[in-house]
Design an enzyme around this catalytic site. Structure first.
Site, PDB file in Angstrom:
ATOM      1  N   ASP A  77     -13.880  -5.878 -43.199  1.00  0.00           N
ATOM      2  CA  ASP A  77     -13.672  -4.422 -43.140  1.00  0.00           C
ATOM      3  C   ASP A  77     -12.512  -3.995 -42.258  1.00  0.00           C
ATOM      4  O   ASP A  77     -11.869  -2.986 -42.505  1.00  0.00           O
ATOM      5  CB  ASP A  77     -14.946  -3.723 -42.660  1.00  0.00           C
ATOM      6  CG  ASP A  77     -15.205  -3.950 -41.170  1.00  0.00           C
ATOM      7  OD1 ASP A  77     -15.301  -5.118 -40.753  1.00  0.00           O
ATOM      8  OD2 ASP A  77     -15.318  -2.956 -40.433  1.00  0.00           O
ATOM      9  N   ASP A  80     -12.243  -7.638 -37.606  1.00  0.00           N
ATOM     10  CA  ASP A  80     -13.246  -8.666 -37.341  1.00  0.00           C
ATOM     11  C   ASP A  80     -13.444  -9.522 -38.588  1.00  0.00           C
ATOM     12  O   ASP A  80     -12.672  -9.450 -39.538  1.00  0.00           O
ATOM     13  CB  ASP A  80     -14.564  -8.028 -36.878  1.00  0.00           C
ATOM     14  CG  ASP A  80     -15.076  -6.976 -37.867  1.00  0.00           C
ATOM     15  OD1 ASP A  80     -14.646  -6.996 -39.037  1.00  0.00           O
ATOM     16  OD2 ASP A  80     -15.908  -6.140 -37.476  1.00  0.00           O
ATOM     17  N   TYR A 228     -22.162   0.539 -38.553  1.00  0.00           N
ATOM     18  CA  TYR A 228     -22.072   1.428 -39.714  1.00  0.00           C
ATOM     19  C   TYR A 228     -23.423   2.084 -39.987  1.00  0.00           C
ATOM     20  O   TYR A 228     -23.966   1.989 -41.081  1.00  0.00           O
ATOM     21  CB  TYR A 228     -21.554   0.665 -40.940  1.00  0.00           C
ATOM     22  CG  TYR A 228     -20.100   0.288 -40.816  1.00  0.00           C
ATOM     23  CD1 TYR A 228     -19.091   1.241 -40.974  1.00  0.00           C
ATOM     24  CD2 TYR A 228     -19.719  -1.017 -40.501  1.00  0.00           C
ATOM     25  CE1 TYR A 228     -17.753   0.898 -40.832  1.00  0.00           C
ATOM     26  CE2 TYR A 228     -18.381  -1.368 -40.366  1.00  0.00           C
ATOM     27  CZ  TYR A 228     -17.401  -0.395 -40.535  1.00  0.00           C
ATOM     28  OH  TYR A 228     -16.073  -0.736 -40.397  1.00  0.00           O
ATOM     29  N   GLU A 470      -6.844  -0.648 -34.296  1.00  0.00           N
ATOM     30  CA  GLU A 470      -7.497  -1.450 -35.332  1.00  0.00           C
ATOM     31  C   GLU A 470      -7.304  -0.829 -36.716  1.00  0.00           C
ATOM     32  O   GLU A 470      -7.569   0.362 -36.908  1.00  0.00           O
ATOM     33  CB  GLU A 470      -8.991  -1.589 -35.044  1.00  0.00           C
ATOM     34  CG  GLU A 470      -9.700  -2.551 -36.003  1.00  0.00           C
ATOM     35  CD  GLU A 470     -11.128  -2.846 -35.576  1.00  0.00           C
ATOM     36  OE1 GLU A 470     -11.652  -3.905 -35.988  1.00  0.00           O
ATOM     37  OE2 GLU A 470     -11.733  -2.049 -34.841  1.00  0.00           O
TER      38      GLU A 470
END
Length: 498
Positions: A77, A80, A228, A470
């Site tokens: 995603d 990571d 999430y 990120e």
């Protein structure tokens, strides 16, 4: 210009383009290509021979084996090495919507955009292969986030998590159904067999989501949270899934489902947000097309909801405390990873402007009104900010222009590649690369980072500040549509919808 548009024109100056002497002429086609290429850097599984980001290698080749299923493939995603099903499905839906509405403007980049979608849908088909089961995550996020490892090296647990009738997840299941349904439209002409497979699976997965209701955050609280969590509830995803199934199948049952559940599932909740966690604004914009195209007055209330939502985004019009614009013109919402809001909300502005344009319509915001072209200007201003028209002169897309983030929060990008360092780099050995102040050795072309997270337009380009540095798949996905459209219509004179 019509007299009743003049007040809003003055108010929109807050988001107007830079003066010609300062503005940069952007290559939106190149930016589109790079935004698609980013997804190759996020690939999990066995990489194909035509992999273009050559510093990546095969990874996670045994995902699902502990459950006796094949869950290889899909996308990581962000920075990571976890495969989170909820944001991956939303990413897929948005890539597909971009192609459906703006594919004709993508030119030579359409096919690579479709390949990016198919890499996701091939995985989602695996994740939904068992009836009444959706595999929603691969990898222990807590263990993964405690390490700084290349995906090719990772030795953290690849635990598999699922929702089923005893552990429902209507939100993630309905979003997965939406992704499969939207993608079925993408492949309808080029691969009708695959398209039908996607649609049939979407129908089955949606039935499961609706029949066994409940949020996946309650079924898997110690797994998906705090990463999430779906704090807004699963109701919006049920409407969202039904809306995409209606669009893909044209079956009356989904039209009736939407109308019957409009109130109980909260379609009128006008949160000025659209992303992996909250779909209300997207539902109203998507369904409004039926009304604006004169196909279905049955959904008139959704058009009113969409108008109200759009008004909250317009600078000078919105009094909503959660929507601000920075001095440099960036749409800003309090919280981390602001660019996810910028790209997704700009995508809805552009999409709705197209629907309005075809209907010769406008948005009425109190005593002022906005034309389709004015919505496009606001959206284009956000895209241009991302590409470098900002106080720092920085492109927030890695590899676009000469001044862009060099120290992004991304494991694979920040650690030497397998070619440069073939030896295994373990969990804690990667920490030295995480703390290294030098630029990342591997350029993740096309990655758009979280960007400024305060109203001052500041950006430190520091790897540890993940909220700003990120990238994520769901930041990039709406850019397919935005960059696709502006690559074909770069100048306001091309829009013809003032």
């Amino acid at each position: 210009m019509a007299f009743w548009l003049f007040p809003l024109f003055l108010l929109l100056l807050a988001a107007s383009p830079l003066p010609p002497s300062l503005a940069v002429i952007h290559d939106y086609g190149d930016a589109l290509h790079k935004s698609i290429l980013f997804f190759e850097g996020q690939r999990s599984g066995k990489l194909p021979p035509d992999q273009r980001l050559s510093w990546r290698r095969d990874s996670a080749l045994h995902d699902g084996s502990t459950e006796g299923v094949d869950l290889t493939g899909g996308y990581y995603d962000a920075g990571d090495n976890i495969k989170f099903g909820f944001p991956m499905a939303f990413t897929t839906t948005l890539m597909s919507w971009s192609i459906i509405d703006f594919g004709k403007s993508m030119g030579p980049h359409l096919e690579e955009a479709k390949r990016a979608v198919r890499w996701a849908t091939d995985y989602l088909l695996k994740a939904t292969a068992k009836p009444d089961v959706v595999y929603v995550q691969v990898g222990d996020a807590f263990r993964d986030h405690a390490c700084w490892e290349r995906p090719e090296d990772m030795d953290t647990p690849r635990t598999v998590y699922k929702v089923d009738p005893s552990h429902p997840g209507s939100d993630v299941a309905a979003e997965t159904a939406a992704a499969l349904a939207a993608a079925s439209i993408v492949f309808r002409s080029s691969d009708p067999g695959y398209s039908q497979l996607l649609l049939d699976r979407a129908v089955r997965v949606f039935e499961f989501a609706d029949r066994h209701r409940g949020p996946y955050s309650s079924s898997l609280p110690n797994v998906v949270c705090p990463f999430y969590c779906d704090v807004s509830g699963y109701q919006d995803e049920l409407l969202w899934g039904a809306a995409w199934l209606h669009k893909a199948s044209r079956r009356r049952e989904y039209r009736e489902y939407i109308k019957k559940n409009e109130v109980v599932l909260g379609a009128s909740e006008n949160a000025n947000e659209f992303g992996w966690e909250n779909k209300h604004a997207g539902i109203n914009v998507l369904i409004s097309k039926e009304v604006l195209m004169g196909k279905d007055e049955y959904f008139e209330s959704f058009r009113a909801n969409a108008d109200n939502f759009i008004c909250t985004l317009l600078p000078g019009i919105s009094n909503h405390a959660q929507i601000q614009y920075s001095p440099g013109g960036l749409l800003f919402k309090v919280g981390g990873s602001n660019m996810q809001h910028v790209t997704s909300l700009s995508f809805l502005l552009l999409t709705y402007s197209n629907y309005l344009s075809h209907a010769n319509g406008h948005v009425q915001c109190g005593t002022s009104a906005a034309s389709p072209a004015q919505l496009k200007r606001v959206a284009k201003r956000q895209v241009d900010y991302i590409l470098g028209d900002n106080p720092l002169g920085m492109s927030y897309m890695v590899g676009y222009g000469s001044h862009y983030p060099r120290r992004i929060h991304h494991r694979g990008s920040s650690i030497p590649s397998m070619a440069a360092h073939p030896a295994h780099i373990s969990c804690k050995q990667g920490t030295s690369y995480y703390m290294n102040p030098n630029a990342n050795p591997n350029v993740l072309i096309g990655a758009v980072v979280g960007g400024p997270t305060n109203i001052s337009d500041a950006f430190p380009d520091a790897r540890p500040i993940f909220q700003q540095s990120e990238p994520t798949t769901y930041i990039n996905a709406p850019l397919f549509g935005l960059l696709g459209y502006f690559s074909g219509h770069p100048n306001p004179s091309d829009w013809n919808d003032d």
